[in-house]
Write an enzyme that holds these catalytic residues in place. Sequence first.
Site, PDB file in Angstrom:
ATOM      1  N   GLY A  13     -12.300   2.620   7.369  1.00  0.00           N
ATOM      2  CA  GLY A  13     -11.482   2.959   6.195  1.00  0.00           C
ATOM      3  C   GLY A  13     -10.036   2.539   6.355  1.00  0.00           C
ATOM      4  O   GLY A  13      -9.606   2.088   7.428  1.00  0.00           O
ATOM      5  N   ASP A  14      -9.292   2.605   5.243  1.00  0.00           N
ATOM      6  CA  ASP A  14      -7.852   2.324   5.215  1.00  0.00           C
ATOM      7  C   ASP A  14      -7.495   0.899   5.629  1.00  0.00           C
ATOM      8  O   ASP A  14      -6.424   0.650   6.204  1.00  0.00           O
ATOM      9  CB  ASP A  14      -7.079   3.328   6.105  1.00  0.00           C
ATOM     10  N   LYS A  17      -7.818  -1.889   1.201  1.00  0.00           N
ATOM     11  CA  LYS A  17      -8.686  -2.276   0.074  1.00  0.00           C
ATOM     12  C   LYS A  17      -7.943  -2.193  -1.263  1.00  0.00           C
ATOM     13  O   LYS A  17      -8.014  -3.110  -2.085  1.00  0.00           O
ATOM     14  CB  LYS A  17      -9.924  -1.355   0.020  1.00  0.00           C
ATOM     15  N   LYS A  19      -4.808  -2.378  -2.035  1.00  0.00           N
ATOM     16  CA  LYS A  19      -3.840  -3.455  -2.235  1.00  0.00           C
ATOM     17  C   LYS A  19      -4.535  -4.761  -2.628  1.00  0.00           C
ATOM     18  O   LYS A  19      -4.117  -5.441  -3.561  1.00  0.00           O
ATOM     19  CB  LYS A  19      -3.020  -3.669  -0.946  1.00  0.00           C
ATOM     20  N   HIS A  42      -6.237   5.004  -1.753  1.00  0.00           N
ATOM     21  CA  HIS A  42      -5.994   3.561  -1.837  1.00  0.00           C
ATOM     22  C   HIS A  42      -4.566   3.319  -2.296  1.00  0.00           C
ATOM     23  O   HIS A  42      -4.186   3.699  -3.402  1.00  0.00           O
ATOM     24  CB  HIS A  42      -7.009   2.911  -2.794  1.00  0.00           C
ATOM     25  N   ARG A 144     -30.933  17.856  -5.600  1.00  0.00           N
ATOM     26  CA  ARG A 144     -31.266  17.924  -7.030  1.00  0.00           C
ATOM     27  C   ARG A 144     -30.761  19.188  -7.701  1.00  0.00           C
ATOM     28  O   ARG A 144     -31.353  19.696  -8.638  1.00  0.00           O
ATOM     29  CB  ARG A 144     -32.782  17.762  -7.231  1.00  0.00           C
ATOM     30  N   GLN A 231     -13.838   4.125   1.766  1.00  0.00           N
ATOM     31  CA  GLN A 231     -14.135   4.298   3.195  1.00  0.00           C
ATOM     32  C   GLN A 231     -14.393   2.922   3.819  1.00  0.00           C
ATOM     33  O   GLN A 231     -13.838   1.951   3.356  1.00  0.00           O
ATOM     34  CB  GLN A 231     -15.320   5.254   3.425  1.00  0.00           C
ATOM     35  N   ARG A 310      -2.707  12.809   8.041  1.00  0.00           N
ATOM     36  CA  ARG A 310      -2.986  12.904   9.483  1.00  0.00           C
ATOM     37  C   ARG A 310      -2.644  11.598  10.195  1.00  0.00           C
ATOM     38  O   ARG A 310      -2.867  10.518   9.636  1.00  0.00           O
ATOM     39  CB  ARG A 310      -4.485  13.172   9.714  1.00  0.00           C
TER      40      ARG A 310
HETATM   41  P1  GDP Z   1      -7.299   1.591   1.706  1.00  0.00           P
HETATM   42  O1  GDP Z   1      -7.817   2.980   1.790  1.00  0.00           O
HETATM   43  O2  GDP Z   1      -8.215   0.601   2.333  1.00  0.00           O
HETATM   44  O3  GDP Z   1      -6.912   1.186   0.316  1.00  0.00           O
HETATM   45  O4  GDP Z   1      -5.978   1.566   2.586  1.00  0.00           O
HETATM   46  P2  GDP Z   1      -4.814   2.691   2.618  1.00  0.00           P
HETATM   47  O5  GDP Z   1      -4.012   2.540   1.399  1.00  0.00           O
HETATM   48  O6  GDP Z   1      -5.353   4.012   2.942  1.00  0.00           O
HETATM   49  O7  GDP Z   1      -4.022   2.242   3.907  1.00  0.00           O
HETATM   50  C1  GDP Z   1      -3.450   0.979   4.030  1.00  0.00           C
HETATM   51  C2  GDP Z   1      -1.953   1.154   4.291  1.00  0.00           C
HETATM   52  O8  GDP Z   1      -1.422  -0.064   4.756  1.00  0.00           O
HETATM   53  C3  GDP Z   1      -1.172   1.497   3.045  1.00  0.00           C
HETATM   54  O9  GDP Z   1      -0.067   2.282   3.396  1.00  0.00           O
HETATM   55  C4  GDP Z   1      -0.715   0.127   2.541  1.00  0.00           C
HETATM   56  O10 GDP Z   1       0.472   0.188   1.770  1.00  0.00           O
HETATM   57  C5  GDP Z   1      -0.473  -0.579   3.836  1.00  0.00           C
HETATM   58  N1  GDP Z   1      -0.690  -2.029   3.835  1.00  0.00           N
HETATM   59  C6  GDP Z   1      -1.635  -2.753   3.190  1.00  0.00           C
HETATM   60  N2  GDP Z   1      -1.560  -4.052   3.532  1.00  0.00           N
HETATM   61  C7  GDP Z   1      -0.540  -4.151   4.419  1.00  0.00           C
HETATM   62  C8  GDP Z   1       0.014  -5.236   5.174  1.00  0.00           C
HETATM   63  O11 GDP Z   1      -0.418  -6.384   5.112  1.00  0.00           O
HETATM   64  N3  GDP Z   1       1.065  -4.937   5.995  1.00  0.00           N
HETATM   65  C9  GDP Z   1       1.563  -3.672   6.123  1.00  0.00           C
HETATM   66  N4  GDP Z   1       2.570  -3.468   6.964  1.00  0.00           N
HETATM   67  N5  GDP Z   1       1.051  -2.627   5.438  1.00  0.00           N
HETATM   68  C10 GDP Z   1       0.010  -2.876   4.611  1.00  0.00           C
HETATM   69  P1  IMO Z   2     -10.412   5.105   2.191  1.00  0.00           P
HETATM   70  O1  IMO Z   2     -11.227   4.751   0.963  1.00  0.00           O
HETATM   71  C1  IMO Z   2     -10.425   6.697   6.226  1.00  0.00           C
HETATM   72  C2  IMO Z   2     -13.276   9.912   7.108  1.00  0.00           C
HETATM   73  C3  IMO Z   2     -12.694  11.280   7.400  1.00  0.00           C
HETATM   74  C4  IMO Z   2     -13.754  11.828   8.316  1.00  0.00           C
HETATM   75  C5  IMO Z   2     -15.044  11.272   7.729  1.00  0.00           C
HETATM   76  C6  IMO Z   2     -15.764  12.218   6.787  1.00  0.00           C
HETATM   77  O2  IMO Z   2      -9.030   5.497   1.912  1.00  0.00           O
HETATM   78  O3  IMO Z   2     -10.552   4.033   3.216  1.00  0.00           O
HETATM   79  P2  IMO Z   2     -15.326  13.116   4.331  1.00  0.00           P
HETATM   80  O4  IMO Z   2     -14.102  13.724   3.716  1.00  0.00           O
HETATM   81  O5  IMO Z   2     -15.798  11.890   3.667  1.00  0.00           O
HETATM   82  O6  IMO Z   2     -16.407  14.122   4.521  1.00  0.00           O
HETATM   83  O7  IMO Z   2     -14.848  12.714   5.813  1.00  0.00           O
HETATM   84  O8  IMO Z   2     -14.672  10.107   7.020  1.00  0.00           O
HETATM   85  N1  IMO Z   2     -12.834   9.318   5.819  1.00  0.00           N
HETATM   86  C7  IMO Z   2     -11.951   8.329   5.716  1.00  0.00           C
HETATM   87  N2  IMO Z   2     -11.223   7.684   6.663  1.00  0.00           N
HETATM   88  N3  IMO Z   2     -10.340   6.309   4.948  1.00  0.00           N
HETATM   89  C8  IMO Z   2     -11.088   6.907   3.994  1.00  0.00           C
HETATM   90  O9  IMO Z   2     -11.148   6.454   2.723  1.00  0.00           O
HETATM   91  C9  IMO Z   2     -11.904   7.993   4.358  1.00  0.00           C
HETATM   92  N4  IMO Z   2     -12.720   8.825   3.671  1.00  0.00           N
HETATM   93  C10 IMO Z   2     -13.292   9.621   4.589  1.00  0.00           C
HETATM   94  O10 IMO Z   2     -11.443  11.170   8.002  1.00  0.00           O
HETATM   95  O11 IMO Z   2     -13.605  11.295   9.606  1.00  0.00           O
HETATM   96 MG    MG Z   3      -7.200   4.870   2.489  1.00  0.00          MG
END
Ligand code: GDP
Ligand code: IMO
Ligand code: MG
Length: 430
Positions: A13-14, A17, A19, A42, A144, A231, A310
Site C-alpha cells: 500500500g501507499d 496510486k 497521485k 490516496h 450474507r 491497498q 502512523r
Molecule cells: P496511495 O495510498 O498509494 O495513494 O499513496 P499515499 O497517498 O498513501 O502515500 C504516498 C505519499 O507519497 C503521499 O504523501 C504522496 O503525496 C507522496 N508521493 C507520491 N509520489 C511521490 C514522489 O514521487 N515523491 C515524493 N517525495 N512523494 C510522493
Molecule cells: P492505501 O490504499 C497501507 C493495512 C493496515 C493493516 C492491514 C489491515 O492507502 O494504499 P484493514 O484496516 O484493511 O483491516 O488493515 O492493512 N492497510 C493499508 N496499508 N495502505 C493502505 O491503503 C492500507 N489499507 C489497509 O495498516 O496492516
Molecule cells: Mg495510502
Amino acid sequence: MSKVDVLLGLQWGDEGKGKIVDVLTPDYDVIARFQGGPNAGHTLEFNGIKHVLHIIPSGIFHKEKKNVIGNGVLVDPYIFAKEIEHLKNRDVDATQNLYISKKAHLILPSHRMLDAANEHAKGSAKIGSTLKGIGPAYTDKIARSGLRVGDILEFDFKEKYDLQKFQHIQLARTLNFDIENFRIEDMTLDEYETKWFESLETLKEFNLINSEYFLNDCLNKGMKVLAEGAQGSMLDIDFGSYPFVTSSNTVTAGVCSGLGIAPSKIGRVMGITKAYCTRVGAGPFPTELFDNDGEELRQRGNEFGSTTGRPRRCGWIDIPALKYACMLDGVTDLFVTKIDVLNSFNEVKVCRGYMIDGKLTDQIPFEFNSVEIVPQYEKYKGWKCDLSGTPSYDKLPDSLQLYLKELENLIGVPVKAISISPDRKDVLFK
Ligand code: GDP
Ligand code: IMO
Ligand code: MG
C-alpha cells in the site's frame, strides 16, 4: 468495445496510486474503485494543495470525468459525507459525476467497534488494522448478512440495521470489549451513530446505480475506464502475508468481481511501486531497516500514514515480492514513485532474493510469517543530486537510469513512468 485498464499497488500500500491516477485521468472517461474502503488514503497534490481521498476515486478533481464506487467497495456514510464536504470546500461538486453502486456494502458504526474489539482480543498478535471496520464489514458480506448502499432506500432499513447492531454488540460482549468507553473520533458509539444516520441523507443525493451495467455500457460505447486499486498486492486476502492482510482481493482479479467486468475485458495493468518499500501495520517485511537508512527513508519520504498518521516501516525494494505481485496481477507497465527520496543516498540497495534455511530463492514461501528470511542485496551507485526540474526521462542521471534498467530486468516488466515529487506535474514518462 474498449477495455478496462487497471492501476494498482504492488507492495503493502501507499505506493502513490492516488497521485498516478490523478495524472492519468485526462486519458480516461471513467475512474472506478473496485475494492477496499476508508482504510485507503490516496494523496493528490496540485497547486500547492494536498488532498487525501479515502472512498472517492482519485479522478474526482477532473470535473468532466465520471467516477464510480464499485460494488466491491465498502462505504462508511459518515466518512463519505466528510469527504464530500472537503471537496465542496474546494469548489468540487461531486453530485453530478460520482456514481455509487447500490451493491456496495455499508460499514456500520458497530463494524468499527468490532474491528477494535477483534484487535483488542488478538493482543500482541493484532494486525494493525486501520480500525475503519473493514474486516467486520467484509465478514458480514461473506456471511450474507451485510447491508448494502441500495438498502438505505428501503422502508425496513432501520429494522435491518438494528438487528445487525444487536448482533455486533453481542459479539463484542463475548470478546469482553469495553463498549461504554469505546470512542470513534472522540464520539461514543451512540453519538457516532447519530452522525452516521445524518450522513445517509448526503449519500441519497448521489446517483445510486447498478454499476456493473453502467460500466459495461460505457465500454460498449467505446469509453475508456480506469480501475483504481486500494491497498497493495501484498495485502491481498488470498495472496498477501495472511493473516496480516486486508479483507479484499487487491489483485487484478478483484476488478472483475468488484466492478462486474469480465476477465476478457481487462486491458493494460499498471503496477505502482516505490523505489524502496514501506509497510504500515504488523506482518512480515523482509527488507525492513531498523538503522539510520530506514529513518532517512521515513523522514525524506514523509512516511507517515495518510489515514492513521502512523509512522510507516521502511526498507529497501524487494524484487521477489514485486515479481510475485506482477505475476498475480499480470502487470504490463511499471510506475516507480518516490525516486527523489533516494537522492541523498551514496548507494541504493535492491533485494534480489531471499536466503531461507541456507537456500536461495526468489519465491514467497508459505511460511512467510514464521521463517527467518535473509535478504540478498545488490548495491547500486546513488545519483546524489536533486532531481527537481528534470525535463524528461532521458535527462535523468546515468546512475539512476542504470538503476531503473536493472529494476526492469529483474522484475521483467518495462518502466512506463517515474515520479519525483508529490506534485501532479512531476511524473516523467519514458
Ligand atoms: P496511495 O495510498 O498509494 O495513494 O499513496 P499515499 O497517498 O498513501 O502515500 C504516498 C505519499 O507519497 C503521499 O504523501 C504522496 O503525496 C507522496 N508521493 C507520491 N509520489 C511521490 C514522489 O514521487 N515523491 C515524493 N517525495 N512523494 C510522493
Ligand atoms: P492505501 O490504499 C497501507 C493495512 C493496515 C493493516 C492491514 C489491515 O492507502 O494504499 P484493514 O484496516 O484493511 O483491516 O488493515 O492493512 N492497510 C493499508 N496499508 N495502505 C493502505 O491503503 C492500507 N489499507 C489497509 O495498516 O496492516
Ligand atoms: Mg495510502
